[in-house]
Write an enzyme that holds these catalytic residues in place. Structure first.
Site, short mmCIF file in Angstrom:
data_model
loop_
_atom_site.label_atom_id
_atom_site.label_comp_id
_atom_site.label_asym_id
_atom_site.label_seq_id
_atom_site.Cartn_x
_atom_site.Cartn_y
_atom_site.Cartn_z
N PHE A 125 -4.92 6.69 -1.02
CA PHE A 125 -4.68 6.24 -0.02
C PHE A 125 -3.97 6.24 1.54
CE2 PHE A 125 -3.82 1.80 2.89
CZ PHE A 125 -5.56 1.20 2.90
N ASP A 196 2.30 2.96 -6.45
CA ASP A 196 1.14 2.27 -5.36
C ASP A 196 1.20 1.43 -6.41
OD1 ASP A 196 0.51 0.88 -3.68
OD2 ASP A 196 0.10 2.12 -2.63
N LYS A 222 -3.23 -8.61 -1.54
CA LYS A 222 -4.31 -8.55 -2.30
C LYS A 222 -4.29 -9.72 -3.52
CE LYS A 222 -4.61 -3.94 -0.78
NZ LYS A 222 -4.59 -2.49 -0.60
#
Length: 411
Positions: A125, A196, A222
């Site tokens: 990301f 992550d 999320k």
């Protein structure tokens, strides 16, 4: 061929079906964007009203003690720790994922003096890579990028690498990296690993301590359903607590924050990963939202996640073969997270046409249609209706309208 009635039957047999009623989803909407922003649990509204009217409105400053605000980061951390296989004293909630990643990377680099490389993969990301670039500049390190396969990552491990930084579930493809194997191989080379968990926590089984992970970060907005900009979390294995030094020495990470001494004295253990005053309102919302996981076993949640994504892929094969879609996610469920990514040159417009029908996914450049399957509120009939809608949009050319083709600021 799979029928809609087949899917309705699966919904009737689903042990998690009742969880859907815990969420305040718009009537008739199919929400498949939980990997970007989870839906709001119904009870959060009442909890926040209580906070606003009583704890803040009436209790004012007294609520730091009387309502337990001062202990809130620890309480929320304990709830998250259960979901990612950590001990409560190894995880802290607060700040953003990017800030926590910065703390973790600096702490890890300091634990490996003399080594000059931060290793990551090109498909990580972007914000993770940006943070790593900042840390590398600060410590005069090199960032080494490898291709996005576990094999390439493992081949790049050597005694020049201080830290390996990886996302457990790739945000584009949904591919799961083998946490246990990679962590062990990294440790064999003397390398620390920072994971992550943004696309893992709350959707995929994670066992940080079983995998002997050093450090990890993840977000609360999320699959944990904490709301827009919800606080993130950081994990540091207990074995590193005595030696770790994070760079943001704020007063909530002080051993005695209310002594107001001139010099900084780090708190012991995971408490030292705190920095400034925690964002109380958003953290209270996250604490409330996490109640939807009470009594839920992650293995049951993961089993439904796998079943939903398997069904989606099967229906894509059955219904969308003539329309030029590709599958960007692994077919093997063991290495696939709780999302399925398709590719199509008109991906953005197709997603917008779906949203106009009340089916919400998202788009990632250059051509990724991304669908996140949150097991607590997505059903099997939802999956069927989504693929059927894509087929109709493609057959009719419905996507080919200026209002769908023109890109918005947030995709």
């Amino acid at each position: 061929m799979t029928t809609r009635q087949d899917c309705i039957t699966l919904d009737q047999q689903d042990p998690l079906a009742a969880c859907r009623d815990k969420f305040a989803l718009p009537a008739g909407e199919i929400y498949l964007d939980g990997n970007s922003l989870g839906a709001m649990p119904r009870h959060v509204v009442a909890r926040m009203q209580e906070v606003m009217e009583k704890e803040w409105g009436q209790g004012l400053i007294r609520s730091w003690n009387d309502a337990g605000w001062i202990d809130l980061p620890r309480r929320v951390a304990a709830k998250v720790a259960r979901l990612v296989g950590a001990a409560p004293n190894e995880l802290m909630v607060g700040d953003s994922t990017s800030v926590n990643l910065y703390k973790a990377l600096v702490a890890a680099v300091r634990l490996r003096p003399g080594r000059k490389v931060i290793l990551s993969e090109r498909g990580n990301f972007p914000t993770d890579l940006y943070i790593a670039q900042s840390v590398a500049e600060m410590f005069n390190l090199e960032i080494r990028y490898v291709d996005s396969t576990p094999e390439d990552v493992l081949a790049a491990l050597d005694d020049s690498v201080a830290v390996l930084m990886l996302t457990h579930v790739n945000y584009r493809s949904g591919r799961i990296y083998p946490m246990h194997e990679i962590t062990k191989r990294a440790h064999d080379a003397g390398v620390l690993v920072v994971w992550d968990l943004a696309h893992s926590a709350g959707a995929v089984e994670v066992a940080l301590n079983d995998a002997n992970v050093d450090m990890a970060v993840g977000c609360g907005y999320k699959y944990l359903n904490g709301g827009p900009g919800a606080p993130a979390f950081v994990f540091v294995a207990e074995r590193h607590h005595k030696e770790m030094r994070q760079p943001l020495s704020g007063w909530h990470g002080h051993a005695r924050p209310f002594a107001f001494t001139l010099g900084y004295e780090a708190a012991g253990g995971i408490e030292s990963m705190q920095c400034g005053t925690p964002p109380l309102l958003s953290m209270l919302a996250l604490e409330s939202a996490l109640q939807v996981f009470d009594g839920i076993e992650m293995r049951v949640l993961r089993a439904k996640s796998v079943a939903l994504t398997e069904l989606f892929i099967r229906l894509v094969d059955e219904k969308l073969a003539p329309y030029g879609f590709g599958l960007a996610s692994p077919r093997d469920a063991q290495v696939r997270g709780s999302q399925v990514s398709l590719t199509h040159e008109q991906g953005y417009a197709i997603v917008q046409a779906l949203i106009a029908r009340g089916i919400v996914g998202d788009f990632r450049m250059p051509d990724i249609l991304r669908f996140g399957f949150t097991p607590l509120y997505v059903g099997y009939a939802d999956v069927y209706d989504t693929v059927q809608a894509i087929a109709e949009i493609m057959h009719s050319g419905e996507w080919n309208q200026e209002k769908f083709i023109t890109k918005k600021a947030v995709t």
